[in-house]
Structure formats: structure tokens, C-alpha cells
Design a protein around this motif. Structure first.
Motif, PDB file in Angstrom:
ATOM      1  N   GLY A  48       9.664  -4.322  -3.663  1.00 18.02           N
ATOM      2  CA  GLY A  48       8.648  -3.694  -2.747  1.00 18.02           C
ATOM      3  C   GLY A  48       8.389  -2.094  -3.235  1.00 18.02           C
ATOM      4  N   ARG A  49       8.702  -1.996  -4.403  1.00 16.03           N
ATOM      5  CA  ARG A  49       8.461  -0.750  -5.241  1.00 16.03           C
ATOM      6  C   ARG A  49       6.780  -0.575  -5.202  1.00 16.03           C
ATOM      7  NH1 ARG A  49      13.279  -1.808  -8.067  1.00 16.03           N
ATOM      8  NH2 ARG A  49      15.086  -0.015  -8.024  1.00 16.03           N
ATOM      9  N   CYS A  50       6.326  -1.536  -5.634  1.00 14.06           N
ATOM     10  CA  CYS A  50       4.862  -1.252  -5.930  1.00 14.06           C
ATOM     11  C   CYS A  50       3.983  -0.887  -4.832  1.00 14.06           C
ATOM     12  CB  CYS A  50       4.275  -2.712  -6.805  1.00 14.06           C
ATOM     13  SG  CYS A  50       4.546  -4.273  -5.941  1.00 14.06           S
ATOM     14  N   ILE A  51       4.802  -1.697  -3.626  1.00 14.12           N
ATOM     15  CA  ILE A  51       3.823  -1.309  -2.336  1.00 14.12           C
ATOM     16  C   ILE A  51       4.091   0.054  -1.725  1.00 14.12           C
ATOM     17  CG2 ILE A  51       3.766  -2.218   0.281  1.00 14.12           C
ATOM     18  CD1 ILE A  51       5.225  -4.823  -0.815  1.00 14.12           C
ATOM     19  N   THR A  52       5.274   0.449  -1.732  1.00 14.57           N
ATOM     20  CA  THR A  52       5.648   2.004  -1.389  1.00 14.57           C
ATOM     21  C   THR A  52       4.977   2.923  -2.344  1.00 14.57           C
ATOM     22  OG1 THR A  52       7.940   1.145  -0.679  1.00 14.57           O
ATOM     23  CG2 THR A  52       7.591   3.532  -1.370  1.00 14.57           C
ATOM     24  N   TRP A  53       4.936   2.455  -3.745  1.00 12.26           N
ATOM     25  CA  TRP A  53       4.490   3.684  -4.729  1.00 12.26           C
ATOM     26  C   TRP A  53       2.890   3.469  -4.832  1.00 12.26           C
ATOM     27  CZ3 TRP A  53       7.323   7.804  -4.777  1.00 12.26           C
ATOM     28  CH2 TRP A  53       8.777   7.941  -4.454  1.00 12.26           C
ATOM     29  N   CYS A  54       2.386   2.750  -4.423  1.00 11.91           N
ATOM     30  CA  CYS A  54       0.854   2.690  -4.541  1.00 11.91           C
ATOM     31  C   CYS A  54       0.277   3.601  -3.952  1.00 11.91           C
ATOM     32  CB  CYS A  54       0.391   1.431  -4.215  1.00 11.91           C
ATOM     33  SG  CYS A  54      -1.490   1.366  -4.477  1.00 11.91           S
ATOM     34  N   PRO A  55      -0.454   4.763  -4.467  1.00 12.04           N
ATOM     35  CA  PRO A  55      -1.312   5.827  -3.562  1.00 12.04           C
ATOM     36  C   PRO A  55      -2.312   5.012  -2.585  1.00 12.04           C
ATOM     37  CG  PRO A  55      -1.622   5.668  -5.970  1.00 12.04           C
ATOM     38  CD  PRO A  55      -0.754   4.748  -5.590  1.00 12.04           C
ATOM     39  N   ALA A  56      -2.616   3.837  -2.932  1.00 11.78           N
ATOM     40  CA  ALA A  56      -3.726   3.317  -2.132  1.00 11.78           C
ATOM     41  C   ALA A  56      -3.142   2.437  -1.041  1.00 11.78           C
ATOM     42  CB  ALA A  56      -4.974   2.882  -2.985  1.00 11.78           C
ATOM     43  N   GLY A  57      -1.805   2.235  -1.122  1.00 13.73           N
ATOM     44  CA  GLY A  57      -1.161   1.497  -0.045  1.00 13.73           C
ATOM     45  C   GLY A  57      -1.488   0.043  -0.398  1.00 13.73           C
ATOM     46  N   ILE A  58      -1.807  -0.602  -1.401  1.00 10.71           N
ATOM     47  CA  ILE A  58      -1.875  -1.880  -1.808  1.00 10.71           C
ATOM     48  C   ILE A  58      -0.782  -2.607  -1.804  1.00 10.71           C
ATOM     49  CG2 ILE A  58      -2.820  -3.557  -3.531  1.00 10.71           C
ATOM     50  CD1 ILE A  58      -4.920  -1.361  -4.409  1.00 10.71           C
ATOM     51  N   ASP A  59      -0.720  -3.773  -1.007  1.00 13.56           N
ATOM     52  CA  ASP A  59       0.393  -4.473  -0.765  1.00 13.56           C
ATOM     53  C   ASP A  59       0.461  -5.898  -1.479  1.00 13.56           C
ATOM     54  OD1 ASP A  59       2.285  -6.239   0.222  1.00 13.56           O
ATOM     55  OD2 ASP A  59       2.031  -5.327   2.470  1.00 13.56           O
ATOM     56  N   ILE A  60       1.248  -6.077  -2.529  1.00 16.59           N
ATOM     57  CA  ILE A  60       1.175  -7.358  -2.998  1.00 16.59           C
ATOM     58  C   ILE A  60       1.417  -8.579  -2.168  1.00 16.59           C
ATOM     59  CG2 ILE A  60       3.677  -7.138  -3.462  1.00 16.59           C
ATOM     60  CD1 ILE A  60       2.951  -8.322  -6.692  1.00 16.59           C
ATOM     61  N   THR A  61       2.118  -8.229  -1.112  1.00 14.44           N
ATOM     62  CA  THR A  61       2.359  -9.529  -0.166  1.00 14.44           C
ATOM     63  C   THR A  61       1.070  -9.979   0.577  1.00 14.44           C
ATOM     64  OG1 THR A  61       3.065  -8.131   1.740  1.00 14.44           O
ATOM     65  CG2 THR A  61       4.517  -8.866   0.079  1.00 14.44           C
ATOM     66  N   GLU A  62       0.490  -8.781   0.952  1.00 12.03           N
ATOM     67  CA  GLU A  62      -0.885  -8.802   1.614  1.00 12.03           C
ATOM     68  C   GLU A  62      -2.070  -9.372   0.813  1.00 12.03           C
ATOM     69  OE1 GLU A  62      -1.983  -8.664   4.533  1.00 12.03           O
ATOM     70  OE2 GLU A  62       0.058  -8.255   5.207  1.00 12.03           O
ATOM     71  N   GLU A  63      -1.914  -9.265  -0.591  1.00 19.19           N
ATOM     72  CA  GLU A  63      -2.939  -9.569  -1.708  1.00 19.19           C
ATOM     73  C   GLU A  63      -2.700 -10.989  -1.734  1.00 19.19           C
ATOM     74  OE1 GLU A  63      -5.150  -7.504  -3.016  1.00 19.19           O
ATOM     75  OE2 GLU A  63      -4.593  -6.329  -1.559  1.00 19.19           O
ATOM     76  N   ALA A  64      -1.389 -11.559  -1.943  1.00 25.85           N
ATOM     77  CA  ALA A  64      -1.344 -12.969  -2.247  1.00 25.85           C
ATOM     78  C   ALA A  64      -1.508 -13.783  -0.866  1.00 25.85           C
ATOM     79  CB  ALA A  64       0.284 -13.198  -2.298  1.00 25.85           C
ATOM     80  N   ARG A  65      -1.490 -13.085   0.318  1.00 25.13           N
ATOM     81  CA  ARG A  65      -1.969 -13.719   1.498  1.00 25.13           C
ATOM     82  C   ARG A  65      -3.318 -13.897   1.549  1.00 25.13           C
ATOM     83  NH1 ARG A  65       2.288 -12.852   4.599  1.00 25.13           N
ATOM     84  NH2 ARG A  65       2.333 -10.763   4.343  1.00 25.13           N
ATOM     85  N   ALA A  66      -4.177 -12.795   1.064  1.00 28.51           N
ATOM     86  CA  ALA A  66      -5.737 -12.785   1.178  1.00 28.51           C
ATOM     87  C   ALA A  66      -6.283 -13.752   0.084  1.00 28.51           C
ATOM     88  CB  ALA A  66      -6.072 -11.416   0.922  1.00 28.51           C
ATOM     89  N   LEU A  67      -5.400 -13.859  -0.855  1.00 31.97           N
ATOM     90  CA  LEU A  67      -5.826 -14.801  -2.071  1.00 31.97           C
ATOM     91  C   LEU A  67      -5.628 -16.288  -1.521  1.00 31.97           C
ATOM     92  CD1 LEU A  67      -4.652 -12.939  -5.034  1.00 31.97           C
ATOM     93  CD2 LEU A  67      -6.977 -13.376  -4.392  1.00 31.97           C
ATOM     94  N   ARG A  68      -4.885 -16.579  -0.614  1.00 29.80           N
ATOM     95  CA  ARG A  68      -4.927 -17.941   0.130  1.00 29.80           C
ATOM     96  C   ARG A  68      -5.896 -18.339   0.909  1.00 29.80           C
ATOM     97  NH1 ARG A  68      -0.169 -20.602  -0.741  1.00 29.80           N
ATOM     98  NH2 ARG A  68       1.723 -19.466  -1.612  1.00 29.80           N
ATOM     99  N   GLN A  69      -6.435 -17.237   1.559  1.00 33.07           N
ATOM    100  CA  GLN A  69      -7.629 -17.589   2.351  1.00 33.07           C
ATOM    101  C   GLN A  69      -8.861 -17.653   1.603  1.00 33.07           C
ATOM    102  OE1 GLN A  69      -6.599 -17.473   5.493  1.00 33.07           O
ATOM    103  NE2 GLN A  69      -4.441 -16.821   4.778  1.00 33.07           N
ATOM    104  N   ASP A  70      -9.716 -18.297   2.255  1.00 31.75           N
ATOM    105  CA  ASP A  70     -10.954 -18.342   1.877  1.00 31.75           C
ATOM    106  C   ASP A  70     -11.287 -18.794   0.036  1.00 31.75           C
ATOM    107  OD1 ASP A  70     -13.861 -18.381   1.765  1.00 31.75           O
ATOM    108  OD2 ASP A  70     -13.641 -16.344   1.589  1.00 31.75           O
TER     109      ASP A  70
END
Lengths: 386, 290, 157
Positions: A353-375
Motif C-alpha cells: 500500500g505504500r504507492c497509495i499512501t505516498w501518491c500526492p494525487a492519491g492514485i490508488d492501484i487497487t482502484e485503478e485495477a478495478r476501473a480497468l476491469r470495467q468497460d
């Protein structure tokens, strides 16, 4: 690195007040002890002389783009989840001199910097960090040739894990199958227990070296109640995962969606700062830099961490292959969760989870993967230019 | 030419234990090849195990204080006591390498990478299609085929250069043209009145070559777009993707898969390539900025 | 004199056409020869014919003031030169220049255009085949324009 013997090892219980003995035993065996400390508002790794330097009475709050170290009133030493630093900095250093060159008339002397073997004992590794070391082992030692810098540090390293009794808001090691229970890769594993006014560590050796060290510590046989408390702590951490990531079929999904519209959405948020790659415990990319002292005829070649978010990371003269931040974010994520499997036989993500916590824009790898599953547009394959 | 020390068919090797440590090599000869390309002939300074490479492999050449560049060898492959590079002075490192004089010492690591599969071409017709400096990495393949001419079918070299002034190995090309057992076609993208050769892209040479599309191996080396269009032209002539090999170019810092720079999808161009069978890279070539 | 029909029917450009169309085309064809350096046509001149090279090489050129003669493309054996005869205003776009001594089959485009009115199918067939030719030339020229081997390329650096 050594396998746990087939016969079940016994757990022993060590009192908090005897923890300093562990440090003494480690030092007597020639180890430099590395462990977590609270400094500059974060848990970081540093050289330790005594367990009193451990971050007692600290806990943390983490969210996408947010990290706060806060006081807790308890005596617990490990009531926090991973901070920005990881043992990567010790095993795969951020900068290392590869060689010095000296001009002597027309001749040139190339002076190799032979990596010095080190004996580092890492105390306080979380399951995700052990998994990250295993990933880097596969990358840097798993093929031919191997990386001598990493090898010199890794081969002498002793890995002492501490199991998590709670999970952070950005943790998802349970999804990645890397934690919170410590299962492999370690020499010794401890679990911190605070029960009935007692402050204990339940220890279990997983290697011969670990067993020898444990044998030198004042310990009692672990009671059934203490064993139960260890299991409960791990169960509590498992249940407390702040994030989940669906990994099923993910590499194939990513491979066939290079033109998914969501990449543009993320590209609009991503600052291409490279924070995620520098806090990621598995990111291994490096570059080389050359320095000269013309007067003395000396030059130095340094290897340092690089990031696939750097604009010139893919420079071939005339331009950069990945010039847009969209393509650079896509590279990072598809490598980490996708092509890493094909390259090294596992995911490049350990769920820390480090990349999520330390992203200044709050980009969340788990959310990204979820979004890529959609559509999923371009589901039918990615071949051919538009 | 004294490039060749002995005939052997060894496997690629990395001679030093630390793949990141260059060995000192001395410049024994440097000559201009064109207005911006030059030929460097190097010999090892230190005694060591013999240097062996295969056609299409590359070295990392190190100019101290400046940096390293991944450069394909253009000399004949095998076990050699001299290493030959034909280099276009295009970047900081290669421009520095051009200023080196006889007796100067540089650093060399290698050989690295997967070679052209010359063995697979045995018994088949061969198309070597080169664009620009891409002829340099193909030269060892042609050298090997001419040396073992009887093992191969019809051998064609199709070469596209920017202008008549940019043609590499011009003298050698004339020698090859004089042989009856290899067909050489050269074209340039632009030319003035003094050029009597062909003008047009290298793909226009494909119909000029004699080959049996079902029993042909094609090696293509040049800019990615050139390789892409050449493959399309070959496809139009019935050459299947599985018979086509390309040499990819990406940023390389280490040459052994540790630095991460040369990743092309799941592939590390430095160690999985630079030579790839076309069908392996075709899906990736279709994606922008991959 | 032997008829050119068997030769015409074997040319890649005309392969597969109906025999009556081959006959019409052959009726508009003749052998010709150009010496090295000879101009077969000049830019702006009437585009009343096209050629298929049987032996030799022909260059399409432009003369640029201050830069002299620039070769855009050369054309060799079995390839066709000239498509301006198909579309108005029937004017040549390039100088056409024999680089070497060149033998060609020369086709009277004006004659063929005249036949299209009565035989639209022939017109369509030839338009199809020339379109493919033009498309391939266009593709080749756009790659040339990219200046692939200029300062943008390099080997592994």
C-alpha cells in the motif's frame, strides 16, 4: 532463505525486557541491526543499537495520499504498519559507485568497486516486506548473471519478521497472498502481544540460523493461550485490510487493454513524480551516471535508482519512447501487476500500500485495477494501429 | 582482416564475473566510414578468456566520464582477437568515441543479447533487409553466410540508406555485388543528379529479390517503422511472420536485464532480444508508446 | 511483326484481365527505347502515355531552383511509370528521365481513355490497378518523407 525444517518448530516466548538480549546476540554474531525508528514524522529504517530505539508508543494513520504518525499511549513497539522506507534501500542501495576510472597518459585504469559483503540483521520486517525481498531475489539473483551489489548484501542478511496485529487503511497484502501471516523467507518471526499487563514476543525460528539465535535468548515455552493470541492478532490484521485487489486474470486483462479509456483518466491525475516507484519495495530500475574530475583525470560511474516515470527513462536519441505520462503510468501498473508474472513468475506487487499512501494525487492501484476491469474496450486484442 | 582468431561455434558468454564492470580495450584502428559513421577496431588490454560473439550481439562501450552506449558489433562473428564496431556518431557517447585515437583505451562489456538465428536460415533463401546504420548488425550475419555459402539458399541483401553519402561499407558492397552467389540491392531515400542507383524506400527492393516465400528467412534491422513496413511488404509476398526476425532498439543502461530501461511489454530487449521473431513483438509494435 | 499480346498479358499490372481487354490494351501499346539521360517526359507536359519498364531504370525528378535536380523515386523492371494520363488535367507531375538505357512498353493513354467511354468495365479495371499502384507509391513516399535514417535513428544508444 533457508527452508523451515519439516518438523514443526516450537514457539518460545520472550519478555519485552529481554529483547535487548536479541540485539546483543546479533551483534556478537557480527550483525549490524537494522530496524524501524520514528523519525521526521514517519517510521523509517535505520541502524539500531538497542530495542529502546524502536518506535514505542507510536501508531499511524494512512489513506490515499495521506500519512500521519500519531502517539498511542501504549508500550507497543509495532503498533504501526509500513512507512515509506523499506529494506530495499539497504539491499539494493539508492546509489552505489560502480567503478572509478583514471587516465594515465593514453592508458586508462578501470578500478572496480567490488561490493563488500555485509552482515545486516533486519529486525521488524512485515510479511509484505519479506515478500518484496523474495521478489527482488527473483529479479536480481534469479537468473544469469546476478547482480553482485545486491548479492553481497543479500547473502549475509538475516531476516527477522514481526507479524502485523493490525492492518492499515491502504494495506492489501491479504489480496496479494503475501500476508499478514509470515510464512516464508524469514529466519525468525516474532509476534508482539500485550495481554494482562504483560508485554511479550512469541518467537518461532524458520531457519537453522534463526534457531541458533533463538536458543541463546531467555525464553519460556509459549502457552496455548499465547499461541491463540498470536493467531488472533493475525486474524485481526487480515480482517482489517483497508483495501482489496482482485488478482484473478489480471495480467491477461491488462495485456489486452493498452488503450482502455481509463488510462487517460489516471494520466490526468498522475504528476509523474515517481513517488510510487521510490517507495515501492520491489521497484528495481536503476540508471548510471558519470562524473568527471578533469584536472585529476578521474571519473566515477555511479548506479542510482531510476523511475519509469522519468521522461528520459526510454530515451533513444531523437526522443523518448514513452513521452506521455499516460504511457508511463500504464507501463508502471501493467509491469507491476501484469508483465512481471511473465518475467519473474509472480506479481511485482506485494500489497504493502505504500504507492497509495505516498501518491500526492492519491492514485490508488487497487482502484485503478478495478476501473480497468470495467468497460473493457479493445477486449478483442490490441494488435494493429488505430 | 584479422578479426577472426579461430573458427568456432560457441555460445554467447559474459566473461567477467560482474556484468557491470567493463574491461579495458585499446583502439587499434579508427577510420571514417561515412560523414557521420566510423569504424572502431578494438583489442583487449588485459589477457583473459577469448572473446566470442554471434552475429547480432552487442557490447556496451564505455567512454569514462561520459557514459555507455549499447552498440552492435559489425565484424565477423566467432572467437576473435579484435572487435569491430561500425558506429554512427549521434549521441554524446558515440560522438566521444569518434574522437578516440589509435592507442586510446575505452571500457567494454559484452557480448550481450540474442543473436540472429543464422542456423535457422540454413537450407533456406535469405533476405537481409537493412535500413541506415542497421546494416552494421547485419554485416556479421552476411559475413557468416558468405563464409559458409553452401549451407544457404539464395542470399539477398536489401539495403536502404538516407542518401548516397550515407551508404555504409560502400567498397565492400561493390565486392559483394561482384560475387555471383549473393544479390545486393541498394536504394537511397534522396539523391541528386550524380546518383545513378535506385531512389525509393527499402521496401521497394523486396520485389527485386529472388526467394521462395515459403522457404525463406528474413532478418530486418533498422528503425522500427522501416521494419514494420518491410514486414508488411514481405507478408504481401507470402513470407510468414514466423520466418521474419527483427532487431529492436530501446534505451539500455545495463545490458543484462537489471536496469529496467529497455522493457518492451514483458520483454527485456537487452536479454530477450535485441533480435526477436516478428510474431513475438508484432502485438506490441501496434501499441503506441509501449 | 509478332503481337505484343502474350507479353502484355503477363505484366503484373494487367495480369488476370479479360482477353478482350488485353486485346484493347495491346492495341494501344508499342515497344520503345530511351538512351541513358534521355527525358521521356517533362513536368507540366501532356500526360498522354504511360510506360512499363522492361529493362533499365527510370527516375522521377523535380528540379528545385538552387538545389538542382532531385530524384524522388526510381522505377525499374516490370513497374509502371506515369499515371497522370488517367486523371484530368492529363499533365505530367514530374520529369521522367531514363537513368540507364531503357527498354519499355509504351501505352497510348489518350487511345485508352477513348475506349473507356464504350467500355466502362475496362476503365474501372485499370482505375483499380492504377489506384493500387498510386497507393503503394504514396505509402513509399510517406516513409521516405519521415527521413527514417536521419538524426532520429540510431543503434541501441
Amino acid at each position: 532463505m533457508q527452508q523451515r525444517p519439516a518438523a514443526a518448530t516450537r514457539q518460545s516466548t520472550i519478555e519485552r525486557k529481554d529483547l535487548h538480549r536479541l540485539f546483543e546476540v546479533l551483534r556478537a554474531r557480527g550483525y549490524t541491526v537494522m530496524g524501524p525508528v520514528a523519525r521526521d514524522g514517519a517510521i523509517v529504517w535505520d541502524e539500531l543499537s538497542t530495542p529502546d530505539e524502536l518506535p514505542a508508543g507510536w501508531t499511524d494513520e494512512q489513506e490515499a495520499g495521506r500519512y500521519r504518525l500519531v502517539r498511542s499511549d501504549g508500550p507497543a513497539l509495532f503498533d504501526w504498519t509500513v512507512g515509506p522506507a523499506s529494506p530495499k534501500a539497504s539491499l539494493h542501495p539508492a546509489a552505489v559507485t560502480l567503478l572509478n576510472a583514471r587516465r594515465e597518459g593514453p592508458a586508462l585504469r578501470l578500478l572496480e568497486c567490488v561490493p563488500q559483503p555485509t552482515r545486516l540483521a533486519f529486525f521488524g520486517l512485515r510479511a509484505c516486506e519479506l515478500a518484496a525481498i523474495a521478489v527482488q531475489d527473483r529479479v536480481l539473483l534469479g537468473g544469469t548473471p546476478t547482480d553482485p551489489v545486491y548479492r553481497a548484501r543479500r547473502e549475509g542478511a538475516l531476516l527477522i519478521a514481526v507479524q502485523c496485529g493490525r492492518a492499515g487503511r491502504t494495506c492489501f497484502c491479504a489480496s496479494m497472498g503475501t500476508g499478514p501471516e509470515v510464512r516464508s523467507g524469514h529466519d525468525l518471526v516474532l509476534t508482539e502481544l500485550l495481554e494482562d499487563g504483560r508485554h511479550l514476543f512469541v518467537a518461532e525460528a524458520a531457519s537453522e540460523r534463526g534457531g541458533e539465535i533463538l536458543a541463546e535468548l531467555p525464553a519460556t515455552d509459549t502457552t496455548a493461550a499465547e499461541s491463540g493470541a498470536v493467531q488472533a492478532a493475525v486474524a485481526r490484521a487480515t480482517a482489517g485490510m483497508g483495501r482489496t485487489l482482485e488478482t484473478e486474470g489480471l495480467p491477461a486483462l491488462l495485456a489486452r487493454n493498452p488503450e482502455h479509456p481509463h488510462w487517460d483518466v489516471t494520466a490526468a491525475r498522475c504528476l509523474a513524480c515517481g513517488n510510487c516507484t521510490s517507495v515501492c519495495p520491489t521497484c528495481f530500475c536503476v540508471t548510471t551516471e558519470d562524473f568527471t574530475d578533469l584536472a585529476a583525470g578521474l571519473s566515477r560511474r555511479v548506479r542510482r535508482w531510476d523511475s519509469c516515470f522519468s521522461v528520459d527513462f526510454t530515451y533513444i536519441h531523437g526522443g523518448n519512447v514513452r513521452s506521455s505520462s499516460r504511457s508511463r503510468y500504464r507501463q508502471w501498473l501493467t509491469h507491476k501487476l501484469g508483465s512481471w508474472h511473465e518475467q519473474f513468475g509472480s506479481s511485482g506487487c506485494v500489497g504493502c500500500g505504500r504507492c497509495i499512501t505516498w501518491c500526492p494525487a492519491g492514485i490508488d492501484i487497487t482502484e485503478e485495477a478495478r476501473a480497468l476491469r470495467q468497460d473493457q474496450r479493445g477486449k478483442e486484442g490490441s494488435r494493429g494501429n488505430a | 582482416m584479422s578479426e577472426r582468431a579461430a573458427a568456432a561455434a560457441p555460445t554467447p558468454n559474459v566473461t567477467r564475473t560482474d556484468p557491470m564492470q567493463p574491461a579495458p580495450w585499446r583502439v587499434v584502428r579508427t577510420e571514417p566510414e561515412t560523414h557521420d559513421a566510423f569504424k572502431l577496431t578494438l583489442a583487449p588490454v588485459e589477457a583473459g578468456p577469448p572473446f566470442t560473439f554471434e552475429a547480432g550481439q552487442f557490447n556496451m562501450l564505455f567512454a569514462p566520464g561520459v557514459g555507455e552506449a549499447a552498440l552492435s558489433m559489425s565484424g565477423c562473428s566467432g572467437t576473435v582477437d579484435r572487435v569491430v564496431h561500425t558506429i554512427r556518431a549521434a549521441g554524446r557517447v558515440t560522438k566521444t568515441l569518434r574522437t578516440l585515437k589509435r592507442g586510446d583505451v575505452l571500457g567494454l562489456r559484452g557480448p550481450f543479447g540474442k543473436p540472429w538465428p543464422v542456423g535457422l536460415a540454413e537450407g533456406r533463401d535469405v533476405l537481409l533487409v537493412a535500413g541506415g546504420i542497421g546494416l552494421a548488425p547485419l554485416r556479421p550475419a552476411l559475413c557468416h553466410m558468405l563464409e559458409h555459402r553452401e549451407r544457404f539458399g539464395r542470399v539477398n541483401l536489401l539495403y536502404g540508406a538516407r542518401s548516397p553519402q550515407d551508404i555504409l561499407f560502400a567498397k565492400e558492397i561493390e565486392t559483394w555485388r561482384g560475387r555471383f552467389d549473393v544479390s545486393v540491392e541498394v536504394t537511397v531515400d534522396r539523391a541528386g543528379a550524380d546518383w545513378h542507383g535506385r531512389v525509393g524506400v527499402v521496401t521497394t527492393l523486396v520485389p527485386r529479390a529472388q526467394f521462395d516465400p515459403a522457404n525463406t528467412v528474413a532478418f530486418i534491422c533498422g528503425p522500427e517503422i522501416m521494419m514494420h513496413f518491410t514486414q508488411r511488404e514481405l507478408e504481401r509476398h507470402g513470407v510468414p511472420d514466423e520466418s521474419v526476425w527483427v532487431s529492436m532498439e530501446r534505451n539500455m543502461k545495463c545490458g543484462v536485464g537489471f536496469c529496467g530501461h529497455c522493457q518492451f511489454g514483458p520483454l527485456f530487449v537487452c536479454k530477450d532480444g535485441p533480435v526477436f521473431r516478428y510474431d513475438r513483438v508484432a502485438p506490441l509494435l501496434g501499441i503506441r508508446e509501449v | 511483326m509478332e503481337t505484343l499480346e502474350p507479353i502484355v498479358s503477363e505484366l503484373p499490372l494487367f495480369k488476370g484481365l479479360k482477353p478482350e481487354h488485353i486485346q484493347i490494351i495491346t492495341g494501344c501499346a508499342a515497344n520503345a527505347r530511351f538512351e541513358a539521360g534521355e527525358f521521356m517526359g517533362r513536368v507540366g507536359g501532356p500526360a498522354d502515355r504511360f510506360w512499363i519498364i522492361r529493362q533499365g531504370r527510370v527516375a522521377l525528378e523535380i528540379h528545385a531552383p538552387g538545389r538542382g535536380q532531385l530524384t524522388v523515386q526510381t522505377i525499374g523492371e516490370n513497374d509502371a511509370v506515369g499515371w497522370s494520363w488517367l486523371v484530368p488535367p492529363y499533365q505530367l507531375r514530374f520529369d521522367i528521365h531514363a537513368v540507364t538505357s531503357t527498354r519499355v512498353l509504351m501505352f497510348d493513354g489518350k487511345c485508352l481513355r477513348g475506349k473507356f467511354a464504350n467500355d466502362p468495365e475496362l476503365g474501372y479495371e485499370l482505375m483499380q490497378r492504377f489506384s493500387q499502384l498510386i497507393l503503394r507509391r504514396l505509402e513509399a513516399m510517406s516513409i521516405q518523407l519521415l527521413d527514417l535514417y536521419g538524426d532520429h535513428d540510431g543503434e541501441h544508444e
